[in-house]
Design an enzyme around this catalytic site. Structure first.
Site, PDB file in Angstrom:
ATOM      1  N   GLN A  36      75.672  30.390  50.021  1.00  0.00           N
ATOM      2  CA  GLN A  36      76.586  29.457  50.675  1.00  0.00           C
ATOM      3  C   GLN A  36      77.661  28.985  49.704  1.00  0.00           C
ATOM      4  O   GLN A  36      78.813  28.808  50.091  1.00  0.00           O
ATOM      5  CB  GLN A  36      75.806  28.269  51.235  1.00  0.00           C
ATOM      6  CG  GLN A  36      74.906  28.628  52.414  1.00  0.00           C
ATOM      7  CD  GLN A  36      74.020  27.474  52.850  1.00  0.00           C
ATOM      8  OE1 GLN A  36      73.694  26.596  52.066  1.00  0.00           O
ATOM      9  NE2 GLN A  36      73.614  27.484  54.106  1.00  0.00           N
ATOM     10  N   ASN A  94      81.586  29.496  50.275  1.00  0.00           N
ATOM     11  CA  ASN A  94      82.546  28.388  50.182  1.00  0.00           C
ATOM     12  C   ASN A  94      83.697  28.728  49.241  1.00  0.00           C
ATOM     13  O   ASN A  94      84.866  28.496  49.557  1.00  0.00           O
ATOM     14  CB  ASN A  94      81.846  27.120  49.685  1.00  0.00           C
ATOM     15  CG  ASN A  94      80.869  26.533  50.692  1.00  0.00           C
ATOM     16  OD1 ASN A  94      80.915  26.845  51.879  1.00  0.00           O
ATOM     17  ND2 ASN A  94      79.977  25.682  50.215  1.00  0.00           N
ATOM     18  N   LYS A  97      77.134  29.391  63.222  1.00  0.00           N
ATOM     19  CA  LYS A  97      75.707  29.731  63.265  1.00  0.00           C
ATOM     20  C   LYS A  97      74.977  29.111  64.448  1.00  0.00           C
ATOM     21  O   LYS A  97      73.860  29.519  64.762  1.00  0.00           O
ATOM     22  CB  LYS A  97      75.035  29.315  61.955  1.00  0.00           C
ATOM     23  CG  LYS A  97      75.054  27.826  61.655  1.00  0.00           C
ATOM     24  CD  LYS A  97      74.490  27.558  60.263  1.00  0.00           C
ATOM     25  CE  LYS A  97      74.624  26.109  59.851  1.00  0.00           C
ATOM     26  NZ  LYS A  97      74.185  25.879  58.453  1.00  0.00           N
ATOM     27  N   TYR A 139      71.993   8.207  48.823  1.00  0.00           N
ATOM     28  CA  TYR A 139      71.501   9.560  49.050  1.00  0.00           C
ATOM     29  C   TYR A 139      70.077   9.689  48.528  1.00  0.00           C
ATOM     30  O   TYR A 139      69.818   9.530  47.332  1.00  0.00           O
ATOM     31  CB  TYR A 139      72.395  10.596  48.372  1.00  0.00           C
ATOM     32  CG  TYR A 139      73.800  10.703  48.934  1.00  0.00           C
ATOM     33  CD1 TYR A 139      74.175  10.049  50.107  1.00  0.00           C
ATOM     34  CD2 TYR A 139      74.764  11.456  48.287  1.00  0.00           C
ATOM     35  CE1 TYR A 139      75.457  10.158  50.613  1.00  0.00           C
ATOM     36  CE2 TYR A 139      76.057  11.571  48.781  1.00  0.00           C
ATOM     37  CZ  TYR A 139      76.398  10.906  49.947  1.00  0.00           C
ATOM     38  OH  TYR A 139      77.680  11.009  50.436  1.00  0.00           O
TER      39      TYR A 139
END
Length: 328
Positions: free
Chosen positions: A297, A301, A220, A54
């Site tokens: 967000q 969640n 979205k 990552y």
């Protein structure tokens, strides 16, 4: 927050966890990461997922720094990382699941995280060029050093997981406790069909990724629109043409998501919360890995938690009627 055992182990992880794939290093640094992690932690999230690949190692550096600065007791949270892809080196020895890369990769990950150990370490992909016995022995060596407490796999086939366990049984070693597969309403056959024999036979746990199908299940992108600030607008997604694949080639998925909206409305939740709760309702799922780039967000969640209990057989039947056979 609900806490579940990680497969057949004694480790308790939050049913919703937080991953750093999209945001850490690519969009945000330590300051923003601290805000997101703190909001998760306040909501009961105790499990934070990362990987060597990552942001070519930057995500591990950011996650480790953020957790240190927040000052949470190390015993109170769970960190995982994944080994396979390396951090950008083109050297053939700097990736894969050879004993060399597993040991050197694990050591490097700990250095970037600034930790003496991670709780869980995964083989990020299967390596057809390395004998599974070599990989199993190397992962057990990492466990024996105290660098990790448990190990698992990610996107391995049932046969490969079975072979790893057969090797572990034969050698008196520890087998993989958990698998990290993609799992959502449009990608479910591997979890629900292929792995089915492993749950009872091996006590396999799951920490699933992409519960929102790269945002498709949030609604979205309805109608094929691409709002500003979404992940499909990031340069690395544009380069991979992922937007075209998701929003054009699979346009029927957008239409199906629109049909799920009345079900979400009936339950008093957002489409994202419905999708997350649907994943978490599977008893074989130890934790659903979520992502977020905004505090709102994270809050959305966490709002999925009370929806899990609302997914009665009748509600699930309605969802299945909408999705039909449109899943892999």
């Amino acid at each position: 927050m609900e806490y579940r055992r990680l497969g057949n182990t004694g480790l308790k992880v939050s049913v919703l966890s937080f991953g750093s794939w999209v945001s850490f290093g690519f969009q945000y640094g330590v300051a923003e990461a601290k805000e997101l992690i703190a909001k998760c932690y306040e909501g009961g999230v105790n499990f934070f997922d990362c990987a060597e690949v990552y942001a070519n190692g930057q995500a591990e550096e950011i996650l480790g720094a953020a957790l240190r600065e927040l000052g949470y007791p190390r015993s109170d949270f769970v960190v995982s990382t994944k080994i396979f892809f390396g951090t950008g080196s083109s050297a053939p020895t700097a990736r894969g699941l050879s004993r060399k890369h597993i040991i050197e990769g694990a050591k490097a990950s700990l250095e970037r995280l600034g930790m003496e150990h991670v709780d869980l370490i995964y083989c990020h992909r299967p390596d057809p060029e390395t004998p599974i016995e070599e990989t199993v022995r190397a992962m057990n060596w990492v466990l024996d050093q105290g660098w990790a407490f448990y190990w698992g796999t990610s996107e391995w086939s049932r046969e490969q997981i079975d072979e790893a366990w057969a090797v572990a049984d034969r050698l008196g070693l520890v087998g993989p406790a958990v698998e990290q597969p993609e799992y959502n309403l449009f990608h479910r056959k591997r979890v629900e069909e292929e792995y089915a024999p492993l749950y009872a036979a091996r006590g396999l746990g799951l920490t699933t990724w992409s519960p929102l199908a790269s945002g498709i299940l949030t609604g979205k992108y309805s109608g094929g629109s691409m709002p500003e600030g979404t992940r499909f607008q990031l340069e690395r997604y544009k380069a991979s043409h992922l937007a075209e694949k998701k929003l054009v080639e699979k346009r029927h998925q957008l239409e199906l998501v629109d049909q799920l909206k009345p079900i979400a409305d009936e339950l008093g939740c957002t489409l994202a919360q419905l999708a997350l709760a649907w994943c978490a309702r599977n008893p074989n799922v130890s934790s659903v890995i979520t992502g977020a780039t905004k505090l709102s967000q994270v809050e959305d969640n966490l709002g999925a938690l009370p929806i899990i209990a609302k997914l009665t057989p009748d509600v699930v039947a309605k969802i299945d009627a909408v999705i039909g056979e449109h899943y892999e």
